[in-house]
Design an enzyme around this catalytic site. Structure first.
Site, short mmCIF file in Angstrom:
data_model
loop_
_atom_site.label_atom_id
_atom_site.label_comp_id
_atom_site.label_asym_id
_atom_site.label_seq_id
_atom_site.Cartn_x
_atom_site.Cartn_y
_atom_site.Cartn_z
N HIS A 197 7.59 1.20 -10.97
CA HIS A 197 6.93 1.04 -10.03
C HIS A 197 5.51 0.90 -11.07
O HIS A 197 4.97 2.19 -11.71
CB HIS A 197 6.58 1.36 -8.89
CG HIS A 197 7.03 3.10 -8.52
ND1 HIS A 197 8.02 3.38 -8.26
CD2 HIS A 197 6.07 3.72 -8.68
CE1 HIS A 197 8.09 3.99 -8.37
NE2 HIS A 197 6.34 5.11 -8.60
N ASN B 49 5.07 5.85 -14.16
CA ASN B 49 5.92 7.84 -14.31
C ASN B 49 7.31 7.25 -14.09
O ASN B 49 7.72 7.09 -14.08
CB ASN B 49 5.68 8.30 -12.76
CG ASN B 49 3.91 8.60 -12.61
OD1 ASN B 49 2.71 8.68 -13.37
ND2 ASN B 49 3.46 8.62 -11.19
N ARG C 111 0.85 -1.26 0.15
CA ARG C 111 0.17 0.25 0.03
C ARG C 111 0.97 1.53 -0.63
O ARG C 111 1.41 1.33 0.39
CB ARG C 111 -0.76 0.01 1.25
CG ARG C 111 -2.07 -1.01 1.04
CD ARG C 111 -3.10 -0.67 2.14
NE ARG C 111 -3.68 -2.48 1.83
CZ ARG C 111 -4.20 -3.03 1.16
NH1 ARG C 111 -4.53 -2.14 0.44
NH2 ARG C 111 -4.80 -4.38 1.27
N ASP C 112 0.08 2.65 -0.94
CA ASP C 112 1.14 3.81 -1.07
C ASP C 112 1.22 4.80 0.45
O ASP C 112 0.18 4.12 1.24
CB ASP C 112 0.74 4.63 -1.95
CG ASP C 112 1.52 5.66 -1.98
OD1 ASP C 112 2.01 5.23 -3.02
OD2 ASP C 112 1.97 6.52 -1.86
N ILE C 113 2.11 5.01 0.96
CA ILE C 113 1.65 5.57 2.25
C ILE C 113 1.31 6.77 2.43
O ILE C 113 0.72 7.43 3.05
CB ILE C 113 3.24 5.98 2.79
CG1 ILE C 113 3.77 5.61 3.88
CG2 ILE C 113 4.19 6.97 1.40
CD1 ILE C 113 4.94 6.23 4.31
N HIS D 49 1.60 1.68 -10.29
CA HIS D 49 0.80 1.73 -9.27
C HIS D 49 -1.17 1.63 -9.64
O HIS D 49 -1.34 2.13 -10.75
CB HIS D 49 0.25 3.71 -9.53
CG HIS D 49 1.43 4.53 -9.10
ND1 HIS D 49 1.83 5.43 -7.70
CD2 HIS D 49 2.57 4.64 -9.71
CE1 HIS D 49 2.27 5.61 -7.77
NE2 HIS D 49 2.95 5.81 -8.91
#
Ligand code: 5GP
Ligand code: ZN
Length: 114
Positions: free
Chosen positions: A100, A87, A29-31, A102
């Protein structure tokens, strides 16, 4: 040794909130989540940007996408819909220089993105 946040996670030195792990990938999970579901799918291999991919890496991108699609199902957002984003470099919004993917979902996504 490269000083890289996602390499440290891949090596177990920093423990993210994992949602999936394989011998080649981890997903966590993204912070700073930008949607109710915001998961990052990361290859264990250090590749700085999309520009650094070589033909030898061809097999990793398909596995990243397949993992994200599987996680979307597990998160219950497959039917409602989701967005996959990679990105590249500063102009593309990249801030962590280890590639990575998303996975974003759980809310309506606007287009075009900001
Ligand atoms: P980028 O901007 O490079 O495409 O995405 C990097 C992502 O990594 C950002 O969404 C950011 O919130 C996330 N991130 C940065 N540091 C950490 C961290 O320490 N842990 C987690 N889980 N995500 C992070
Ligand atoms: Zn790395």
């Amino acid at each position: 040794m490269i000083d890289c946040l996602f390499c440290k996670m891949a090596q177990g030195e920093i423990k993210p909130d994992l949602v999936m792990e394989t011998d080649e990938l981890l997903a966590f999970r993204d912070i700073n989540p930008q949607a109710p579901t915001h998961v990052l799918v990361v290859p264990r291999k250090h590749i700085s940007t999309l520009n650094d991919l070589t033909p030898a890496d061809a097999g990793i991108i398909d596995k990243m996408v397949l993992a994200a699609c599987e996680i979307a199902k597990l998160e219950g957002i497959a039917a409602s819909g989701y967005r996959l984003v990679m990105n590249c470099n500063q102009g593309g919004g990249q801030t962590v220089f280890h590639i990575h993917l998303h996975l974003l979902g759980g809310r309506a996504m606007t287009w075009p993105p900001g």
